[in-house]
Design an enzyme around this catalytic site. Structure first.
Site, short mmCIF file in Angstrom:
data_model
loop_
_atom_site.label_atom_id
_atom_site.label_comp_id
_atom_site.label_asym_id
_atom_site.label_seq_id
_atom_site.Cartn_x
_atom_site.Cartn_y
_atom_site.Cartn_z
N GLU A 37 0.84 -1.21 0.00
CA GLU A 37 0.00 0.00 0.00
C GLU A 37 0.87 1.25 0.00
OE1 GLU A 37 -0.58 -2.53 2.29
OE2 GLU A 37 -2.14 -3.34 0.96
N GLU A 38 1.91 1.21 0.83
CA GLU A 38 2.80 2.38 0.89
C GLU A 38 3.45 2.63 -0.47
OE1 GLU A 38 5.22 2.99 4.86
OE2 GLU A 38 4.57 0.89 4.66
N TYR A 39 3.86 1.53 -1.10
CA TYR A 39 4.49 1.66 -2.41
C TYR A 39 3.50 2.28 -3.41
CZ TYR A 39 6.94 0.69 -6.75
OH TYR A 39 7.57 0.84 -7.96
N SER A 84 27.49 -18.77 -27.90
CA SER A 84 26.79 -19.84 -27.20
C SER A 84 27.82 -20.65 -26.43
CB SER A 84 26.00 -20.69 -28.17
OG SER A 84 26.86 -21.24 -29.12
N LEU A 85 27.41 -21.75 -25.86
CA LEU A 85 28.32 -22.51 -25.00
C LEU A 85 28.51 -23.93 -25.49
CD1 LEU A 85 26.87 -21.51 -21.51
CD2 LEU A 85 29.16 -20.96 -22.33
N GLU A 116 27.65 -21.65 -11.85
CA GLU A 116 26.30 -21.15 -11.56
C GLU A 116 25.28 -21.97 -12.34
OE1 GLU A 116 28.06 -17.95 -13.45
OE2 GLU A 116 26.40 -17.55 -14.82
N LYS A 118 22.49 -23.04 -15.03
CA LYS A 118 22.17 -22.63 -16.40
C LYS A 118 20.66 -22.46 -16.45
CE LYS A 118 23.20 -23.64 -21.19
NZ LYS A 118 21.89 -23.59 -21.83
N ASP A 120 17.09 -21.96 -17.99
CA ASP A 120 16.49 -22.34 -19.26
C ASP A 120 15.52 -21.25 -19.69
OD1 ASP A 120 16.21 -23.88 -21.44
OD2 ASP A 120 14.91 -25.37 -20.54
N TYR A 228 24.46 -12.50 -15.90
CA TYR A 228 25.64 -13.34 -15.70
C TYR A 228 26.82 -12.99 -16.60
CZ TYR A 228 23.09 -15.58 -19.56
OH TYR A 228 22.40 -15.80 -20.70
N LYS A 316 25.59 -30.21 -18.72
CA LYS A 316 24.16 -30.45 -18.89
C LYS A 316 23.67 -31.57 -17.99
CE LYS A 316 22.64 -27.70 -22.21
NZ LYS A 316 22.13 -28.17 -23.46
N CYS A 410 -0.81 -67.20 -12.99
CA CYS A 410 0.41 -66.78 -13.68
C CYS A 410 0.13 -66.64 -15.18
CB CYS A 410 1.53 -67.80 -13.46
SG CYS A 410 2.98 -67.44 -14.47
N CYS A 413 2.53 -69.61 -16.97
CA CYS A 413 2.34 -71.06 -16.79
C CYS A 413 0.98 -71.43 -16.21
CB CYS A 413 3.47 -71.63 -15.93
SG CYS A 413 3.36 -71.12 -14.21
N CYS A 428 4.29 -65.89 -8.90
CA CYS A 428 3.85 -67.17 -9.45
C CYS A 428 4.51 -68.26 -8.62
CB CYS A 428 4.30 -67.28 -10.92
SG CYS A 428 4.41 -68.98 -11.50
N CYS A 433 7.77 -72.86 -13.86
CA CYS A 433 7.21 -71.83 -14.74
C CYS A 433 8.26 -71.46 -15.80
CB CYS A 433 6.83 -70.60 -13.92
SG CYS A 433 6.39 -69.19 -14.91
S1 IVH Z 1 27.04 -17.56 -20.25
C1 IVH Z 1 29.77 -17.17 -23.72
N1 IVH Z 1 25.60 -18.20 -18.14
O1 IVH Z 1 22.94 -20.61 -22.32
C2 IVH Z 1 28.90 -17.20 -22.53
N2 IVH Z 1 24.67 -18.56 -20.30
O2 IVH Z 1 24.18 -22.23 -24.43
C3 IVH Z 1 27.51 -17.48 -22.89
N3 IVH Z 1 22.42 -19.48 -20.28
O3 IVH Z 1 22.85 -18.26 -24.89
C4 IVH Z 1 26.51 -17.28 -21.88
N4 IVH Z 1 22.18 -19.57 -18.11
O4 IVH Z 1 21.00 -18.21 -23.12
C5 IVH Z 1 25.66 -18.16 -19.49
N5 IVH Z 1 24.39 -18.73 -16.22
C6 IVH Z 1 24.47 -18.66 -17.54
C7 IVH Z 1 23.41 -19.08 -18.36
C8 IVH Z 1 23.56 -19.02 -19.74
C9 IVH Z 1 21.61 -19.79 -19.28
C10 IVH Z 1 22.11 -19.64 -21.73
C11 IVH Z 1 22.25 -18.42 -22.58
C12 IVH Z 1 23.21 -18.79 -23.68
C13 IVH Z 1 23.10 -20.26 -23.68
C14 IVH Z 1 24.34 -20.88 -24.24
#
Ligand code: IVH
Length: 676
Positions: A37-39, A84-85, A116, A118, A120, A228, A316, A410, A413, A428, A433
Site C-alpha cells: 500500500e505504501e508503495y 553460445s556454450l 552457476e 544454467k 532455461d 551473468y 548439462k 500366472c 504357466c 507365481c 514356470c
Molecule cells: S554464459 C559465452 N551463463 O545458455 C557465454 N549462459 O548455451 C555465454 N544461459 O545463450 C553465456 N544460463 O541463453 C551463461 N548462467 C548462464 C546461463 C547461460 C543460461 C544460456 C544463454 C546462452 C546459452 C548458451
C-alpha cells in the site's frame, strides 16, 4: 513548457529514487521494508506530479508500463557477438574441459572458475548509457537480435538506472530472461481455459512473452532476469567474472542463485553436484550448470572457437522426463516368480535415450496413480535406473482407456499366484514356470554373471523350446552338431557359442555366486560372500548366523543364502557343475586377507616438476590406496614436492602439512619408509 519549481523537481527525484529502491528490495533481494500500500501510494503521488508538471525521469517506475503496441520488433546489432556454450555431459567431460584450458594456458596450476545454474530461458543484452537503461535486445543469431526495450522494462527486477556504483559511460550487461515454473503452469492453465494453445515449456513461454508487440501483455507475464555476463564496456575495467558479479549485485542487478567461485575441477564438480541436488527447489527450470574461467585476462588468452568461448562450458543435467502414450500393459514374470506390470510406450527420447518400456512396479502403484492402457503419461528416467511412470495427464483422457486388472493366475504357466510378504507383489508359485526357468538361465549366462556371450534372451528361449537347455547345468552339455540343426545357428555362431561356454568356465567365486540367482543376492552381496568364504564348498550347509556375522549382511540375505546352501537339490547342482569342469578362483578373498593398502585414508598433493609425469605419480598413490588431490587443504596429509613447487608449498607450510621429496615417496611405496 511549464517552469517546474525546484522543490517539486526535488520531490519527483526523491520519489523515483525511493520507489526504485523499494522495487529492488521487493523484486531482486526479496526483502521488502514497506507495505504494498505504501508503495502504491508513492507511485500514485509520483504519477500525479509527473502529469501535472510534465516532468518524467528516464528511470521513473512509471516508465515500466504503457508503451503503445508496436508493428514489429526492430533489429539490434550487438557490439560484441553473443556467443553460445560448448557442452559437457559428464564429470569426466568437465575434467577434459579443464585439461584443455590448462593446456591452452600452458599451466599446471589449478584454474579459478565461477559455477552457476544454467537458466532455461532466453539470452538478453541490456545496454546502459550513462547508467540509464537504453536498449534491451534478444540474442537473435548472436550478431543481430530484436529490440525488446519496452518489454524488458516491464520486468520489475530490471534496473532502469545503475545505482550505488561507479557508472561506466556505456555497458552491455547480459542475462537470461526466464519464467518461474509455477507462473508457467498458471499461465498454461489460463490459456487452456481460454482455448489458446499451451506453451510447451517455461522457456518457450518466456520467449513468447518477451517478444510481444504489445508490452502490456509482457507486463502480465511475470518474467524474471538473471544477469551473468558482460559484453562491450567503456570506461571501467573488471579483472574477473567474480568482480563483475560483485559489481552487478552492488548495482542492484539480479544475479544467478548459487553462483560460486572455486579452484580446480574438484571444486567445480562439488558445486555442480550441489546445483543438481538443489535444482528441484529452484523456482525456475535449470538445465545444467555454467562453468567459466574467472580471470578476464585468462579468458582473453583462451579466446573463442567459431561460436563458443574456450573459457566456458555448460555442464548439462540429464533430462529426466518425457511425455508419451501407454500403448499396452503386460504382466511380466521375473526370475524369482514376481509378476510385474510393464507398460509398452510409444517410443520417446529422454536424455538422449529412446524409451519404449517402463515398469509400473505393482498393482498398488497402478491403482494409486490410476494408470490405464491408452493414457498419456509423464515418464521419468534417472541415470541407469529403469524408466518409470510419474503421473497420468488426466486432461488427456478420452474415456477409451482400459484398466489393467491384477493377475488371478500366472500369465505364463497358469500356476496359482500369491501375494508376497509385503503384500504388494504377486508371485507365481510354479517352480517350473517357463518364464522363471528361462530367466534363471538367462541370468546365469548374463554379462555380470558367467558372461557367456551369445546366450541372450532370444537364444535362451530357442534352446529351451528345443529342449536343449532346461536348466543352466545343461549349457555345459550343448554339442555343436545340436546347435547346427537350429535355425539361428550357422557354423561360425555355433562354434562361437561353444567357445564362449568353454571360456566362461574360468570364473570367480563372486561371479558364480551371483549367477546362481539366489534370492536377494545381487552382485554386491555376492562379492561380500566371496570376501568371507574362500571356496564354494565352505558355503555348503552354512547357517544364517554365520552369514549375519558379515558386515552389511541382513537377516533376509542370511536366510536366503542359508536356505539355498542347505537344499539337497541345489548342492547336487553345484557338485554337477564342478564335475563339468568349472574352475572357480577367488581373488576377492585374497584381497581381504592381505593387509590394508599402505596409503589408505591418506591424502597427497603432488606439485612441482618431478622425474615422472604428475599423473603417473598420482596414479601410483591411488594404486596404494591413497587419494591424490589437486589442491592443498587442511585434510592434506603430505605434499609431494618436485622442483619449483610454487604457491602450494607456502600453503602447506602455513597449514603445517608434511612434505615429502619424490625419493621419500618412492621409499614409502616400496615399504621402506614409514607412514607417520
Ligand atoms: S554464459 C559465452 N551463463 O545458455 C557465454 N549462459 O548455451 C555465454 N544461459 O545463450 C553465456 N544460463 O541463453 C551463461 N548462467 C548462464 C546461463 C547461460 C543460461 C544460456 C544463454 C546462452 C546459452 C548458451
Amino acid at each position: 513548457m511549464i517552469n517546474i519549481p525546484a522543490d517539486i523537481k526535488h520531490e519527483i527525484e526523491n520519489l523515483v529514487k525511493d520507489l526504485n529502491y523499494h522495487c529492488y528490495r521487493y523484486y531482486v533481494i526479496d526483502s521488502p521494508v514497506i507495505s504494498d500500500e505504501e508503495y502504491d501510494k508513492g507511485y500514485r503521488q509520483l504519477k500525479e506530479l509527473e502529469e501535472k508538471y510534465n516532468y518524467v525521469l528516464p528511470d521513473s517506475p512509471t516508465q515500466r508500463v504503457g508503451a503503445p503496441p508496436l508493428d514489429k520488433l526492430d533489429k539490434v546489432k550487438h557490439t560484441e557477438p553473443m556467443l553460445s556454450l560448448d557442452n559437457a555431459f559428464s564429470h569426466d567431460e568437465v575434467r577434459e574441459f579443464d585439461g584443455r584450458v590448462k593446456r591452452s594456458l600452458k599451466s599446471d596450476e589449478d584454474v579459478e572458475y565461477t559455477v552457476e545454474p544454467k537458466y532455461d530461458g532466453l539470452a538478453m543484452e541490456l545496454t546502459y548509457k550513462k547508467g540509464i537503461l537504453y536498449k534491451a535486445s534478444t540474442r537473435g543469431d548472436g550478431y543481430v537480435g530484436e529490440d525488446v526495450t519496452v518489454n524488458i522494462k516491464t520486468i520489475k527486477a530490471v534496473p532502469l538506472k545503475i545505482e550505488d556504483v561507479d557508472i561506466p559511460e556505456e555497458i552491455d550487461i547480459r542475462g537470461e530472461v526466464y519464467m518461474d515454473v509455477r507462473e508457467f503452469e498458471a499461465l498454461n492453465a489460463e490459456r487452456e481455459k481460454g482455448g489458446e494453445p499451451a506453451f510447451a515449456n517455461p522457456r518457450n513461454a518466456a520467449a513468447g512473452s518477451i517478444r510481444q508487440l504489445d508490452s502490456s501483455i509482457t507486463a502480465k507475464r511475470k518474467l524474471h532476469l538473471a544477469c551473468y555476463g558482460i559484453g562491450a564496456v567503456r570506461d571501467i575495467k573488471f579483472a574477473s567474472q567474480w568482480e563483475f558479479i560483485e559489481w552487478l549485485k552492488k548495482a542492484r542487478f539480479p544475479v544467478p542463485v548459487l553462483i560460486k567461485l572455486v579452484k580446480g575441477t574438484d571444486g567445480v564438480i562439488k558445486v555442480i553436484k550441489e546445483i543438481e541436488e538443489k535444482r528441484k527447489d529452484f523456482s525456475f527450470e535449470a538445465d545444467g550448470a555454467v562453468i567459466k574461467v574467472n580471470d578476464f585476462a585468462l579468458q582473453k588468452a583462451l579466446g573463442v572457437k567459431t561460436r563458443e568461448p574456450r573459457w566456458a562450458t555448460a555442464y548439462k543435467f540429464t533430462a529426466h522426463q518425457g511425455i508419451t502414450r501407454i500403448n499396452d500393459i503386460i504382466a511380466s514374470v521375473g526370475r524369482t516368480g514376481t509378476i510385474t506390470p510393464v507398460a509398452f510406450l510409444e517410443p520417446v527420447r529422454i536424455g538422449g535415450v529412446t524409451v519404449s518400456r517402463s515398469t509400473l512396479h505393482n498393482w498398488d502403484e497402478i491403482e494409486r496413480k490410476d494408470i490405464r492402457i491408452g493414457d498419456t503419461v509423464i515418464v521419468e528416467r534417472a541415470g541407469d535406473v529403469i524408466p518409470h511412470v510419474v503421473a497420468v495427464i488426466m486432461e488427456k483422457r478420452t474415456g477409451e482407456e482400459i484398466q489393467f486388472a491384477p493377475p488371478t493366475e500366472c500369465p505364463v504357466c497358469g500356476s496359482a499366484v500369491e501375494k508376497d510378504e509385503g503384500g504388494v507383489a504377486f508371485r507365481c508359485i510354479g517352480l517350473n514356470c517357463t518364464a522363471q526357468v528361462q530367466q534363471r538361465i538367462g541370468h546365469y549366462a548374463s554379462r555380470g554373471a558367467m558372461d557367456i556371450e551369445g546366450l541372450g534372451e532370444k537364444n535362451v528361449e530357442l534352446l529351451y523350446e528345443k529342449g536343449l537347455v532346461k536348466h543352466f547345468v545343461d549349457i555345459y552339455n550343448l554339442k555343436k552338431h545340436e546347435l547346427l540343426e537350429l535355425p539361428r545357428y550357422a557354423e561360425k555362431s555355433s562354434q562361437n557359442l561353444i567357445d564362449a561356454i568353454e571360456k566362461s568356465k574360468h570364473t570367480t567365486l563372486a561371479r558364480f555366486l551371483y549367477s546362481l540367482g539366489i534370492v536377494h543376492v545381487g552382485e554386491y552381496a555376492a562379492k561380500l560372500l566371496a570376501r568371507d568364504f574362500k571356496d564354494l564348498e565352505d558355503l555348503y550347509h552354512v547357517k544364517p548366523e554365520r552369514i549375519i556375522e558379515i558386515k552389511q549382511m541382513g537377516e533376509k540375505i542370511a536366510g536366503s543364502v542359508s536356505h539355498f546352501f542347505n537344499d539337497p537339490g541345489n548342492l547336487h547342482t553345484l557338485k554337477t557343475l564342478k564335475s563339468l569342469g568349472l574352475n572357480i578362483s577367488n581373488p576377492d578373498y585374497e584381497t581381504v586377507s592381505s593387509e590394508k593398502l599402505p596409503f589408505e585414508g591418506m591424502t597427497f598433493v603432488v606439485t612441482g616438476s618431478l622425474p615422472k609425469p604428475r599423473k603417473e605419480v598420482e596414479e601410483l598413490i591411488e594404486s596404494m590406496g591413497g587419494h591424490a588431490a589437486g589442491s592443498v587443504s587442511k585434510s592434506t596429509n603430505y605434499l609431494v614436492l618436485g622442483e619449483d613447487p610454487g604457491s602450494k608449498l607456502q600453503k602447506a607450510k602455513a597449514l603445517g602439512i608434511k612434505t615429502l621429496s619424490y625419493n621419500e615417496l618412492m621409499n614409502m611405496v616400496k615399504g621402506e619408509g614409514r607412514l607417520f
